[in-house]
Design an enzyme around this catalytic site. Structure first.
Site, PDB file in Angstrom:
ATOM      1  N   GLU A   1      42.257  57.095  75.513  1.00  0.00           N
ATOM      2  CA  GLU A   1      43.232  56.942  76.607  1.00  0.00           C
ATOM      3  C   GLU A   1      44.559  57.638  76.282  1.00  0.00           C
ATOM      4  O   GLU A   1      45.213  57.309  75.277  1.00  0.00           O
ATOM      5  CB  GLU A   1      43.474  55.443  76.858  1.00  0.00           C
ATOM      6  CG  GLU A   1      44.365  55.185  78.065  1.00  0.00           C
ATOM      7  CD  GLU A   1      44.615  53.694  78.312  1.00  0.00           C
ATOM      8  OE1 GLU A   1      43.813  52.850  77.869  1.00  0.00           O
ATOM      9  OE2 GLU A   1      45.634  53.388  78.940  1.00  0.00           O
TER      10      GLU A   1
ATOM     11  N   LYS B   1      45.249  43.486  77.214  1.00  0.00           N
ATOM     12  CA  LYS B   1      44.570  44.787  77.135  1.00  0.00           C
ATOM     13  C   LYS B   1      45.525  45.801  76.498  1.00  0.00           C
ATOM     14  O   LYS B   1      45.123  46.619  75.676  1.00  0.00           O
ATOM     15  CB  LYS B   1      44.148  45.233  78.543  1.00  0.00           C
ATOM     16  CG  LYS B   1      43.220  46.440  78.576  1.00  0.00           C
ATOM     17  CD  LYS B   1      43.943  47.755  78.601  1.00  0.00           C
ATOM     18  CE  LYS B   1      42.971  48.925  78.677  1.00  0.00           C
ATOM     19  NZ  LYS B   1      43.652  50.227  78.617  1.00  0.00           N
TER      20      LYS B   1
ATOM     21  N   ASP C   1      34.106  46.764  63.153  1.00  0.00           N
ATOM     22  CA  ASP C   1      33.377  46.368  64.354  1.00  0.00           C
ATOM     23  C   ASP C   1      34.389  45.934  65.418  1.00  0.00           C
ATOM     24  O   ASP C   1      34.897  44.816  65.389  1.00  0.00           O
ATOM     25  CB  ASP C   1      32.430  45.215  63.942  1.00  0.00           C
ATOM     26  CG  ASP C   1      31.684  44.598  65.104  1.00  0.00           C
ATOM     27  OD1 ASP C   1      32.024  44.875  66.261  1.00  0.00           O
ATOM     28  OD2 ASP C   1      30.757  43.810  64.831  1.00  0.00           O
TER      29      ASP C   1
ATOM     30  N   HIS D   1      54.061  57.956  81.609  1.00  0.00           N
ATOM     31  CA  HIS D   1      52.801  58.557  81.165  1.00  0.00           C
ATOM     32  C   HIS D   1      52.488  59.872  81.865  1.00  0.00           C
ATOM     33  O   HIS D   1      51.446  60.444  81.647  1.00  0.00           O
ATOM     34  CB  HIS D   1      51.641  57.592  81.430  1.00  0.00           C
ATOM     35  CG  HIS D   1      51.749  56.348  80.632  1.00  0.00           C
ATOM     36  ND1 HIS D   1      50.902  55.278  80.817  1.00  0.00           N
ATOM     37  CD2 HIS D   1      52.590  55.997  79.648  1.00  0.00           C
ATOM     38  CE1 HIS D   1      51.243  54.322  79.984  1.00  0.00           C
ATOM     39  NE2 HIS D   1      52.247  54.723  79.267  1.00  0.00           N
TER      40      HIS D   1
HETATM   41  C1  MEV Z   1      47.360  50.369  79.990  1.00  0.00           C
HETATM   42  O1  MEV Z   1      46.297  50.838  79.199  1.00  0.00           O
HETATM   43  C2  MEV Z   1      47.963  49.106  79.399  1.00  0.00           C
HETATM   44  C3  MEV Z   1      49.014  48.428  80.266  1.00  0.00           C
HETATM   45  O2  MEV Z   1      48.484  48.179  81.564  1.00  0.00           O
HETATM   46  C4  MEV Z   1      49.387  47.149  79.555  1.00  0.00           C
HETATM   47  C5  MEV Z   1      50.272  46.224  80.363  1.00  0.00           C
HETATM   48  O3  MEV Z   1      50.230  46.264  81.618  1.00  0.00           O
HETATM   49  O4  MEV Z   1      50.960  45.407  79.724  1.00  0.00           O
HETATM   50  C6  MEV Z   1      50.202  49.322  80.448  1.00  0.00           C
END
Ligand code: MEV
Length: 432
Positions: free
Chosen positions: A90, A270, A286, A384
């Protein structure tokens, strides 16, 4: 599978073939085009792994698969500066981690600590066959034999001070469980626990006159949690054009939101795992074990919660804290056969598993900080954009110097014009 083998005029099964032969079979039966088969053959033969190593790591191997290997520098944890390898697909994950590490380093060190590295195993019986009382009496009457069996199952780990540490009994639903706590030294511990659990399963089944349903580790990881904390001045997280005090208040409110909104907590976590999983993959550990234990921990009280919290303290500083189980090791596992993972471990330079876990937790925390800062400030897309334009340019076929030129032109366009069609047009225009 025999049918596929016969397509090549051979009676060998698909899994008995070499990678080249498997590709021939897939091509012959039309499951893969000639061009794709040729590309997979080329990738396999030019790959990072020697062909025979790749062939023996997993079954039905036909080729190899590459991801970029990056590092972030200057992640300061417990006063030591680390270079941390990351492997991830990513765009923006590495840039965000690197930026987060620098923001934290401006304010000193991230402090991290890990509970003693332990892994838990379960040997489970039907309660109708083995009551808790019966199981407990076996622990008392066979205690010495249990220790002997565990020691014999893993003599080298025992010699290094690890192995079976304790064994308890409890009841869950209509089952009776033996719960093993194992010290795997600096290994991840899955193999150690499963070896001991299976050796004990046989003995316990014999003594109890009932066969055990299962003997396996749990990936819950809750026996050993790692904590990392950081305190940042508002200036160190400032975004151009926004008030630093307001920015950190908004970061804290995003943390409050994640605490009450499981939908947001999942994305918050995430973001944390963006960093942790990338470093776990690089180290040849792992990552599924790490992910499952992290998310189970997030839901340990019955509701899915964020793994980190951010608050503004009485000094007006932003304080972040993460708490996460990390089922990893610095010895053993796939890294023994993955040459680049071995290098990644050396680059990171952790000499104990606890040190590595502290680095991972700190990495997750700064990754999270970067994401929240972007969300609280300019938004995630703005930060980004450059990286997304890179991906667009590459997908449109740009190579070498063309990439930067196409990205520059894409960034100058209004957002609705930054499409793959425009990127393709720009690549063609450059070449013309
Ligand atoms: C993107 O890979 C991760 C985010 O969505 C995490 C978040 O929203 O805190 C930017």
């Amino acid at each position: 599978m025999r049918v596929q083998g016969e397509a090549m005029g051979s009676s060998r099964k698909f899994y008995d073939l070499t990678a080249r032969e498997r590709l021939e079979v897939l091509e012959a039966v039309g499951e893969i085009s000639a061009d794709d088969a040729a590309e997979l053959r080329r990738v396999n033969e030019a790959g990072v792994l020697p062909v025979d190593v790749a062939a023996h790591l997993i079954e039905n191997q036909v080729s190899q698969y590459a991801l970029p290997f990056s590092v972030i520098r200057g992640l300061v944890v417990n006063g030591k500066s680390y270079t941390v390898p990351m492997v991830v697909e990513e765009a923006s994950v590495v840039a965000a981690a690197s930026h987060g590490a620098h923001m934290a380093a401006r304010c000193g060190s991230i402090n991290a600590q890990s509970e003693p590295h332990r892994v838990i195993g379960e040997i489970v019986f039907e309660a109708r066959n083995v009551s808790v009382e019966k199981a407990q009496s076996i622990l008392v009457s066979r205690g010495t034999q249990i220790q002997d069996i565990a020691r014999t199952a893993l003599p080298s780990m025992h010699a290094r001070g690890g192995g079976l540490e304790s064994i308890e009994v409890d009841s869950v639903g209509s089952f009776t469980r033996f719960i093993l706590t194992v010290n795997p030294c600096d290994a991840m511990g899955a193999n150690a626990v499963n070896t001991i659990a299976e050796a004990l399963k046989n003995a316990l089944s014999q003594w109890l006159g009932a066969s055990a349903l299962v003997a396996i580790l749990t990936n819950s990881g809750q026996a050993s949690v790692t904590t990392a904390e950081v305190e940042l001045s508002p200036e160190s997280v400032a975004v151009r054009g926004s008030d630093p005090e307001q920015l950190i208040q908004r970061i804290a409110r995003l943390s409050d939101l994640a605490a009450v909104d499981p939908q947001r907590a999942v994305t918050h976590n995430k973001g944390i795992m963006n960093g942790i999983s990338a470093a776990v993959v690089a180290s040849g550990n792992d990552w599924r074990a790490v992910e499952s234990s992290a998310h189970a921990y997030a839901a340990k009280n019955g509701t899915y919660k964020p793994l980190s919290t951010w608050q503004v303290n009485e000094k007006g500083n932003l304080c972040g804290r993460i708490e996460i189980p990390l089922q990893v090791g610095i010895v053993g596992g796939a890294a023994s056969s993955l040459p680049v993972a071995k290098i990644a471990r050396r680059v990171c330079g952790c000499t104990t598993v606890d040190e590595f876990k502290n680095v991972l937790a700190a990495l997750g925390l700064v990754q999270n900080l970067s994401a929240l800062r972007a969300l609280a400030g300019p938004g995630i897309q703005a930060g980004h954009m450059n990286l997304q334009m890179n991906a667009l340019a590459i997908a449109a076929g740009a190579r070498g110097e063309e990439i930067n030129k196409v990205v520059e032109q894409l960034c100058a366009l209004p957002s609705d014009k930054r499409t793959s069609a425009t990127a393709e047009y720009l690549v063609k225009a450059l070449r013309a």
